[in-house]
Scaffold this active site. Sequence first.
Site, PDB file in Angstrom:
ATOM      1  N   LYS A  89       2.534  11.236   7.569  1.00  0.00           N
ATOM      2  CA  LYS A  89       1.583  11.061   7.953  1.00  0.00           C
ATOM      3  C   LYS A  89       1.907  11.698   9.969  1.00  0.00           C
ATOM      4  O   LYS A  89       1.210  12.894  10.179  1.00  0.00           O
ATOM      5  CB  LYS A  89       1.544   9.587   8.864  1.00  0.00           C
ATOM      6  CG  LYS A  89       0.466   9.010   7.533  1.00  0.00           C
ATOM      7  CD  LYS A  89      -0.346   7.251   7.405  1.00  0.00           C
ATOM      8  CE  LYS A  89      -1.259   7.065   6.420  1.00  0.00           C
ATOM      9  NZ  LYS A  89      -0.947   6.550   5.823  1.00  0.00           N
ATOM     10  N   ASP A 132       9.139   3.113   2.526  1.00  0.00           N
ATOM     11  CA  ASP A 132       7.971   3.947   2.932  1.00  0.00           C
ATOM     12  C   ASP A 132       7.778   3.653   4.118  1.00  0.00           C
ATOM     13  O   ASP A 132       6.682   2.592   4.006  1.00  0.00           O
ATOM     14  CB  ASP A 132       6.620   3.757   1.753  1.00  0.00           C
ATOM     15  CG  ASP A 132       5.937   4.350   2.305  1.00  0.00           C
ATOM     16  OD1 ASP A 132       5.716   4.608   3.093  1.00  0.00           O
ATOM     17  OD2 ASP A 132       4.935   4.115   1.739  1.00  0.00           O
ATOM     18  N   PHE A 173       1.077  -1.304  -0.104  1.00  0.00           N
ATOM     19  CA  PHE A 173       0.239   0.004  -0.132  1.00  0.00           C
ATOM     20  C   PHE A 173       0.905   0.799  -0.333  1.00  0.00           C
ATOM     21  O   PHE A 173       1.578   0.834   1.112  1.00  0.00           O
ATOM     22  CB  PHE A 173      -1.099   0.011   1.209  1.00  0.00           C
ATOM     23  CG  PHE A 173      -1.966   1.287   0.939  1.00  0.00           C
ATOM     24  CD1 PHE A 173      -2.954   1.559   0.073  1.00  0.00           C
ATOM     25  CD2 PHE A 173      -1.824   2.058   1.922  1.00  0.00           C
ATOM     26  CE1 PHE A 173      -3.483   2.283   0.000  1.00  0.00           C
ATOM     27  CE2 PHE A 173      -1.885   3.454   1.556  1.00  0.00           C
ATOM     28  CZ  PHE A 173      -3.370   3.343   0.821  1.00  0.00           C
TER      29      PHE A 173
HETATM   30  C1  PLP Z   1      -0.958   6.104   4.832  1.00  0.00           C
HETATM   31  C2  PLP Z   1       0.125   5.810   3.419  1.00  0.00           C
HETATM   32  C3  PLP Z   1       0.555   5.854   2.129  1.00  0.00           C
HETATM   33  C4  PLP Z   1      -0.487   7.354   2.163  1.00  0.00           C
HETATM   34  O1  PLP Z   1      -0.518   8.561   2.793  1.00  0.00           O
HETATM   35  P1  PLP Z   1      -1.174   9.806   2.041  1.00  0.00           P
HETATM   36  O2  PLP Z   1      -1.224  10.955   2.735  1.00  0.00           O
HETATM   37  O3  PLP Z   1      -3.469   8.440   2.604  1.00  0.00           O
HETATM   38  O4  PLP Z   1      -1.952   9.707   0.642  1.00  0.00           O
HETATM   39  C5  PLP Z   1       1.650   5.633   1.918  1.00  0.00           C
HETATM   40  N1  PLP Z   1       2.227   4.269   1.934  1.00  0.00           N
HETATM   41  C6  PLP Z   1       1.478   3.861   3.653  1.00  0.00           C
HETATM   42  C7  PLP Z   1       2.564   3.189   3.612  1.00  0.00           C
HETATM   43  C8  PLP Z   1       0.707   4.110   4.028  1.00  0.00           C
HETATM   44  O5  PLP Z   1       0.358   3.862   5.065  1.00  0.00           O
END
Ligand code: PLP
Length: 405
Positions: A253, A224, A139
């Site tokens: 985040k 990520d 994700f």
């Molecule tokens: C939440 C998340 C995203 C996307 O972030 P947004 O601010 O919602 O665009 C990307 N990668 C990971 C691992 C995430 O948990």
Amino acid sequence: MESEAILLAEQFGAMNYAPLSVVITEGKGCWVKDENNKKFFDCLSAYSALNQGHRHPRIVKAAIKQLGKLTLTSRAFHNNLLGEFLKKLTEVSELEKALPMNSGAEAVETALKAARKWAYTVKKVEAGKANIIVCKNNFHGRTTTIVGFSSETQYRENFGPFSEGFKLIEFNDAKALGKAIDSNTAGFLLEPVQGEGGIIFPSEGYLKEARKICSEKNVLLILDEIQTGFGRTGKMFAFQHEGIKPDVLIVGKALGGGIMPVSAVISTKDVMNVFRPGDHGSTFGGNPLACAVGLEAIKVIEEESLSEKSRVNGKYFLEKLKQINSPFIKEIRGKGLFIGIEIKKEFVSAKPFCLKLLKEGILCKETHDLVLRLAPPLTATKKELDFCAKKVRKVFEIPKEFKFD
Ligand SMILES: *Cc1c(COP(=O)(O)O)cnc(C)c1O
């Protein structure tokens, strides 16, 4: 009676979410209140964007101070906070240069552009041929490019055509990585722990092995850590559990301190220097308000030892949860305050447990049908975690006196 707020949201909003039926009106620390003044313990923390808790006093203060001075300049001009913010990002990650964006998905897109341009200009991959390796069950956000390399049918269906140049391999399989890399591979993008994919931890040594393979084959290791970063797994970043360093780190985040979207890509000079003026940008990226909030958000994690707290309290919480004796549970796994309760397949969905927990005053959400994610703010005390564990036990355990008949 359905709440007016819910009716309005349903009448006028796109239905791209299916929120639990609770309307939150206030939040402080690990707790929120709903319209009827009922209190809930927040065990989702906005998917780990609230690691510092709701409205952390220091972060609110920094935001208010900056609101009284300057909030937005665009990058057409310098602002007095950007440099200090980027310096801090490179210090906590032990990398060299950073590029500020807003949402997580934008930062992922930025990392993909950086990796591709690096491949063409530094590694000398033939024009238009660069590929990036990603993991099944990933994700990384919701843009068209990103969902294009998702292995989740619903994320992709009816949203194509998609960008080319991505290869999917199994997560936690270093051999598959070695095989997938070719001379046109720019990078390997992965989450150190798959969050939305169901709180999936790879085996110990996997990241180290991936690091080694990427170094040997001149491929960028792109992590990520939008969800796992800033203390969530008991270290500032999850890669620190294995004593490695990525070439490119994506954060978001909790970098926004629970106040506003703030994301960034942090990398080496070698990679970041591929960007020339005009190559990439964002109107709001690196705005002074975001810099003030982001800087304070990191300082709070550091100065309140929230990574350490997450490690120690997470271990405590996990042990408590593991004592729960439930016929529904297949496995409970976790690192720091990043915990997944996987229910057995025959019970189909973790959602009914979320609904029961909601009644008990705990906010949480299932991920990938069978997994209940427990990820409270890192500021949670042992007492608060005890409260939470007690409620989880109540919802999952069948009382001894209960008889099927
Ligand atoms: C939440 C998340 C995203 C996307 O972030 P947004 O601010 O919602 O665009 C990307 N990668 C990971 C691992 C995430 O948990």
